[in-house]
Design a protein around this motif. Structure first.
Motif, mmCIF file in Angstrom:
data_model
loop_
_atom_site.group_PDB
_atom_site.id
_atom_site.type_symbol
_atom_site.label_atom_id
_atom_site.label_comp_id
_atom_site.label_asym_id
_atom_site.label_seq_id
_atom_site.Cartn_x
_atom_site.Cartn_y
_atom_site.Cartn_z
ATOM 1 N N PHE A 52 0.825 -1.202 0.000
ATOM 2 C CA PHE A 52 0.000 0.000 0.000
ATOM 3 C C PHE A 52 0.864 1.260 0.000
ATOM 4 C CE2 PHE A 52 -2.193 3.490 2.105
ATOM 5 C CZ PHE A 52 -3.284 3.628 1.252
ATOM 6 N N ALA A 53 1.943 1.274 0.801
ATOM 7 C CA ALA A 53 2.812 2.453 0.854
ATOM 8 C C ALA A 53 3.445 2.724 -0.506
ATOM 9 C CB ALA A 53 3.886 2.262 1.927
ATOM 10 N N ILE A 54 3.873 1.683 -1.180
ATOM 11 C CA ILE A 54 4.460 1.862 -2.515
ATOM 12 C C ILE A 54 3.384 2.334 -3.490
ATOM 13 C CG2 ILE A 54 5.483 0.639 -4.481
ATOM 14 C CD1 ILE A 54 6.976 -1.099 -2.363
ATOM 15 N N PHE A 55 2.213 1.728 -3.434
ATOM 16 C CA PHE A 55 1.108 2.143 -4.302
ATOM 17 C C PHE A 55 0.751 3.599 -4.030
ATOM 18 C CE2 PHE A 55 -3.421 2.865 -4.988
ATOM 19 C CZ PHE A 55 -3.514 2.566 -6.346
ATOM 20 N N TRP A 56 0.686 3.998 -2.758
ATOM 21 C CA TRP A 56 0.330 5.372 -2.413
ATOM 22 C C TRP A 56 1.345 6.352 -2.987
ATOM 23 C CZ3 TRP A 56 2.428 9.603 -0.166
ATOM 24 C CH2 TRP A 56 1.556 10.637 0.154
ATOM 25 N N MET A 57 2.633 6.024 -2.847
ATOM 26 C CA MET A 57 3.663 6.912 -3.393
ATOM 27 C C MET A 57 3.544 7.016 -4.913
ATOM 28 S SD MET A 57 7.105 6.215 -1.155
ATOM 29 C CE MET A 57 8.043 7.366 -2.163
ATOM 30 N N ALA A 58 3.273 5.875 -5.566
ATOM 31 C CA ALA A 58 3.128 5.891 -7.028
ATOM 32 C C ALA A 58 1.901 6.715 -7.434
ATOM 33 C CB ALA A 58 3.018 4.468 -7.556
ATOM 34 N N ALA A 59 0.801 6.530 -6.722
ATOM 35 C CA ALA A 59 -0.420 7.278 -7.039
ATOM 36 C C ALA A 59 -0.230 8.768 -6.768
ATOM 37 C CB ALA A 59 -1.594 6.738 -6.238
ATOM 38 N N ALA A 60 0.441 9.107 -5.686
ATOM 39 C CA ALA A 60 0.657 10.513 -5.347
ATOM 40 C C ALA A 60 1.548 11.204 -6.370
ATOM 41 C CB ALA A 60 1.255 10.624 -3.947
ATOM 42 N N SER A 61 2.378 10.441 -7.035
ATOM 43 C CA SER A 61 3.244 11.029 -8.062
ATOM 44 C C SER A 61 2.595 10.977 -9.438
ATOM 45 C CB SER A 61 4.595 10.315 -8.091
ATOM 46 O OG SER A 61 4.426 8.989 -8.586
ATOM 47 N N PRO A 66 9.846 10.776 -11.123
ATOM 48 C CA PRO A 66 10.045 12.194 -10.816
ATOM 49 C C PRO A 66 10.974 12.869 -11.828
ATOM 50 C CG PRO A 66 11.237 10.824 -9.255
ATOM 51 C CD PRO A 66 10.416 9.905 -10.112
ATOM 52 N N ASN A 67 10.612 14.091 -12.155
ATOM 53 C CA ASN A 67 11.456 14.926 -13.006
ATOM 54 C C ASN A 67 11.889 16.101 -12.134
ATOM 55 O OD1 ASN A 67 12.657 16.605 -14.792
ATOM 56 N ND2 ASN A 67 10.966 16.641 -16.270
ATOM 57 N N PHE A 68 13.089 16.046 -11.624
ATOM 58 C CA PHE A 68 13.561 17.018 -10.648
ATOM 59 C C PHE A 68 13.825 18.394 -11.266
ATOM 60 C CE2 PHE A 68 14.753 12.875 -8.850
ATOM 61 C CZ PHE A 68 14.048 12.940 -7.661
ATOM 62 N N HIS A 69 13.851 18.476 -12.583
ATOM 63 C CA HIS A 69 14.145 19.754 -13.247
ATOM 64 C C HIS A 69 12.899 20.590 -13.491
ATOM 65 C CE1 HIS A 69 18.231 18.461 -13.739
ATOM 66 N NE2 HIS A 69 17.823 17.340 -14.309
ATOM 67 N N SER A 70 11.728 20.028 -13.394
ATOM 68 C CA SER A 70 10.517 20.784 -13.741
ATOM 69 C C SER A 70 9.626 21.020 -12.525
ATOM 70 C CB SER A 70 9.741 20.040 -14.832
ATOM 71 O OG SER A 70 9.299 18.796 -14.323
ATOM 72 N N GLY A 71 10.228 21.323 -11.384
ATOM 73 C CA GLY A 71 9.438 21.642 -10.195
ATOM 74 C C GLY A 71 8.591 20.477 -9.710
ATOM 75 N N TRP A 72 9.192 19.320 -9.596
ATOM 76 C CA TRP A 72 8.486 18.105 -9.174
ATOM 77 C C TRP A 72 7.932 18.268 -7.775
ATOM 78 C CZ3 TRP A 72 10.097 13.992 -5.730
ATOM 79 C CH2 TRP A 72 9.277 12.872 -5.805
ATOM 80 N N GLY A 79 5.319 9.364 1.706
ATOM 81 C CA GLY A 79 5.103 7.927 1.847
ATOM 82 C C GLY A 79 6.383 7.151 2.087
ATOM 83 N N LEU A 80 7.525 7.787 1.867
ATOM 84 C CA LEU A 80 8.812 7.086 1.997
ATOM 85 C C LEU A 80 9.040 6.488 3.385
ATOM 86 C CD1 LEU A 80 11.302 6.237 0.458
ATOM 87 C CD2 LEU A 80 12.368 8.405 1.111
#
Length: 191
Positions: A52-61, A66-72, A79-80
Motif C-alpha cells: 500500500f505504501a508503494i502504491f500510495w507513493m506511485a499514485a501521489a506522483s 520524478p522529473n527534478f528539473h521541472s518543479g516536481w 510515503g517514503l
C-alpha cells in the motif's frame, strides 16, 4: 557440557555468569529458522503495509517517475517513511535469525539462565523459588518452547497482551524440561 555448535564467545559469556562451584547440566541455543518463525505474524502484516505504501507513493506522483528539473512535487515523498518501515518489517525474519546466534540458554545445578545480546548483554536468571508452572510447547519433531514465566500487561491502546519468557525454539524440549524439573527438585526445601 557444551555443544560443538556454541561459539567460544557465547561459552565465555556463560562461564562469566557462573558462580563458584556451580556447574552446567545443559546448554543450548535456539534453532535460527524456528526462532525466526516467531516474527512471521508481523511479516505477513507488513506485506500489505508495504504494498500500500508503494502504491500510495506511485499514485501521489501520478504514476510518473520524478522529473527534478521541472518543479516536481515532493508530496509523494511523505510515503517514503512508510515504505522504509514496511521494508524493515519484511526483513524481520532475517534479523531474528541473526539474533538467535547471540542467545544462549543454560540449566545449572542451581538455576536456569538466558543470556542474549551482541553488544548489550541481557541475562535472565530463573531461580527455583521464582519458577511456578512450566509450560512446554512441543512440535512433532521434538523442537519447541519452554515457557518459564509469563506476565500479562496492557499495551498503549489498552489491549491485553501476554509476554512469555523462557527457552524458545530449542531441540529436545521434553528432555530439557526434565532436566529443569530435576534441578527444581534437587533445590526444593527439605521438609
Amino acid at each position: 557440557m557444551y555443544s560443538h555448535q556454541i561459539s567460544n564467545e557465547m561459552q565465555g559469556r556463560l562461564q562469566a555468569e557462573l558462580k563458584p562451584g556451580e556447574f552446567v547440566k545443559w546448554v543450548g541455543q535456539p534453532e535460527p529458522s524456528r526462532y525466526a518463525r516467531q516474527s512471521m505474524v508481523i511479516w505477513v502484516f507488513f506485506i500489505p503495509w508495504t504494498a500500500f505504501a508503494i502504491f500510495w507513493m506511485a499514485a501521489a506522483s501520478g504514476f510518473r517517475f520524478p522529473n527534478f528539473h521541472s518543479g516536481w512535487d515532493a508530496f509523494p515523498l511523505f510515503g517514503l517513511p512508510f515504505v522504509l518501515v514496511g521494508l524493515a518489517g519484511l526483513s524481520s525474519p532475517i534479523w531474528m535469525r541473526m539474533r538467535a546466534q547471540y542467545i544462549l540458554y543454560a540449566i545449572t545445578d542451581q538455576r536456569a539462565l538466558s543470556i542474549s545480546g551482541k553488544t548489550t548483554i541481557k541475562v535472565m536468571t530463573y531461580l527455583p523459588k521464582d519458577l511456578g508452572t512450566i509450560e512446554r510447547v512441543e512440535r512433532a519433531d521434538g523442537y519447541g518452547n519452554l515457557i518459564l514465566q509469563s506476565s500479562v500487561y496492557h499495551d498503549s491502546d489498552g489491549d491485553r497482551r501476554t509476554k512469555m519468557q523462557g527457552f524458545m525454539a530449542i531441540a529436545d524440549v521434553r528432555k530439557v524440561q526434565t532436566l529443569l524439573e530435576e534441578m527444581l527438585q534437587s533445590n526444593a526445601p527439605k521438609q
